[in-house]
Design an enzyme around this catalytic site. Structure first.
Site, short mmCIF file in Angstrom:
data_model
loop_
_atom_site.label_atom_id
_atom_site.label_comp_id
_atom_site.label_asym_id
_atom_site.label_seq_id
_atom_site.Cartn_x
_atom_site.Cartn_y
_atom_site.Cartn_z
CG MET A 30 -1.91 -1.20 1.16
SD MET A 30 -3.38 -0.95 2.13
CE MET A 30 -2.70 -0.72 3.76
N GLY A 31 2.16 1.08 -0.32
CA GLY A 31 3.06 2.23 -0.40
C GLY A 31 3.57 2.66 0.97
CG HIS A 37 6.86 -2.15 1.99
ND1 HIS A 37 6.69 -0.89 2.54
CD2 HIS A 37 5.72 -2.82 2.25
CE1 HIS A 37 5.50 -0.81 3.09
NE2 HIS A 37 4.89 -1.97 2.95
N GLY A 147 4.78 -10.60 3.39
CA GLY A 147 5.49 -10.58 4.67
C GLY A 147 4.77 -11.41 5.72
CB SER A 185 4.18 -1.00 10.64
OG SER A 185 2.90 -0.58 10.21
CB SER A 186 3.07 2.19 6.29
OG SER A 186 3.68 1.34 5.37
NE ARG A 187 -2.92 1.11 9.46
CZ ARG A 187 -3.29 0.13 8.64
NH1 ARG A 187 -2.59 -0.99 8.60
NH2 ARG A 187 -4.35 0.26 7.86
P1 AMP Z 1 1.49 -3.14 3.45
O1 AMP Z 1 1.99 -2.08 2.53
O2 AMP Z 1 1.63 -2.78 4.89
O3 AMP Z 1 0.13 -3.67 3.07
O4 AMP Z 1 2.48 -4.38 3.29
C1 AMP Z 1 2.81 -4.90 2.04
C2 AMP Z 1 3.58 -6.18 2.22
O5 AMP Z 1 4.76 -5.91 3.00
C3 AMP Z 1 2.82 -7.25 2.99
O6 AMP Z 1 3.11 -8.52 2.44
C4 AMP Z 1 3.37 -7.12 4.39
O7 AMP Z 1 3.27 -8.31 5.15
C5 AMP Z 1 4.81 -6.79 4.10
N1 AMP Z 1 5.43 -6.13 5.25
C6 AMP Z 1 5.00 -5.02 5.90
N2 AMP Z 1 5.80 -4.74 6.95
C7 AMP Z 1 6.76 -5.70 6.96
C8 AMP Z 1 7.87 -5.98 7.82
N3 AMP Z 1 8.16 -5.22 8.86
N4 AMP Z 1 8.63 -7.05 7.53
C9 AMP Z 1 8.35 -7.87 6.46
N5 AMP Z 1 7.31 -7.65 5.63
C10 AMP Z 1 6.53 -6.59 5.88
#
Ligand code: AMP
Length: 283
Positions: A30-31, A37, A147, A185-187
């Site tokens: 989700m960027g 990522h 992830g 995390s992006s959050r």
């Molecule tokens: P998101 O943008 O948060 O939806 O995450 C996109 C992908 O990145 C998903 O497969 C997540 O599980 C992975 N991801 C997010 N944070 C991490 C992290 N800290 N370590 C490994 N993978 C991650």
């Protein structure tokens, strides 16, 4: 790196890549790209000749009171990071081209999508499964890296691929963590300095649980309760759930069988931010 926004153009490129016998790896995000990522991109590059990164803040996986509108969208920075990481194609469609006005078909995940995260976020996994299926159809990847940070999401996607006979290999990638163990995390940028300072407690809980199992504790429910109490002691931190699941079935497990693998799952609310984390551990 080529940036594509039109799903039909992406589909045509993917078709050509396949005809040229290129192995396609996809990383869906989700960027607001971060080290987590980028570790997925690296993993994809180890096996695939062409890596496609998707950035799409998927409205269908956000609940009504969730953070869809405030979700960070630093697109230019993401482009620079993706380029530096050696991504071949960045697919970043507009919401209108993914969900046009006549859109009506969604994927229903079943029981696995209704427990835990799905219980607190109704409809979330149906939204995830729907966008992931659409992106599979647009990108036609051989390999898709997700992830382990989102362990239930990974389980839902494995079930989706199995149940619908989708011809893709799903790979789970290890969680990338900050120095104090907080999962990147992006959050995390929503956290105040104080909450960020306390947030390492989730990982300390994981380490504690792993230690308890290592010294022979088999009462998983008791360990989960101890971890939950540990987290509650951090000011402003409220656990939503802290539970063990069987690593294979993702069913909740109250007691451990010798030699079996379990996964501790945590969801914690603080300052209107939802932190999730998890770790595998064996009894
Ligand atoms: P998101 O943008 O948060 O939806 O995450 C996109 C992908 O990145 C998903 O497969 C997540 O599980 C992975 N991801 C997010 N944070 C991490 C992290 N800290 N370590 C490994 N993978 C991650």
């Amino acid at each position: 790196m080529e940036i594509i926004t039109d799903p039909r153009q992406m589909q045509a490129i993917a078709e050509k890549l396949r005809l040229n016998r290129q192995l396609i790896g996809v990383v869906m995000t989700m960027g607001a790209l971060h080290e987590g990522h980028l570790s997925l991109v690296k993993l994809a590059q180890q096996s695939a000749g062409t890596v496609i990164l998707t950035i799409f803040v998927n409205p269908k996986q956000f609940g009504l009171n969730e953070d869809l509108h405030r979700y960070p969208r630093p697109f230019e920075l993401d482009v620079a990071l993706a380029k530096a990481a050696g991504v071949d194609y960045l697919f970043a469609p507009e919401a209108g081209s993914i969900y046009p006005d006549n859109f009506q078909t969604t994927i229903e995940c079943g029981a696995l999508g209704e427990r835990l995260e799905g219980n607190s976020r109704p409809g979330h996994f149906n939204g995830v499964a729907t966008i992931v299926t659409k992106l599979f159809n647009i990108i036609k990847p051989h390999l898709a890296i997700f992830g382990q940070k989102d362990a239930q999401q990974l389980a839902v996607i494995r079930a989706l691929v199995r149940d619908l006979n989708i011809d893709v290999t799903v790979v789970g990638a290890p969680i990338v963590r900050e120095d104090d163990g907080l999962a990147v995390s992006s959050r995390n940028i929503y956290l105040s300095g104080q909450a960020r300072h306390e947030a390492g407690v989730l990982y300390r809980g994981i380490l504690y649980a792993r230690e308890r199992l290592a010294i022979g504790e088999r009462d998983l429910q008791a360990v989960a309760s101890e971890v939950s109490r540990m987290i509650s002691r951090a000011p402003g931190f409220t656990p939503d759930y802290v539970v063990f699941v069987d690593e294979e079935s993702f069913e909740e497990a109250d007691s451990a069988l010798e030699g079996k693998e379990y996964r501790l799952l945590l969801a914690v609310n603080t300052e209107s931010v939802r932190l999730i984390d998890n770790a595998a551990m064996s009894a």
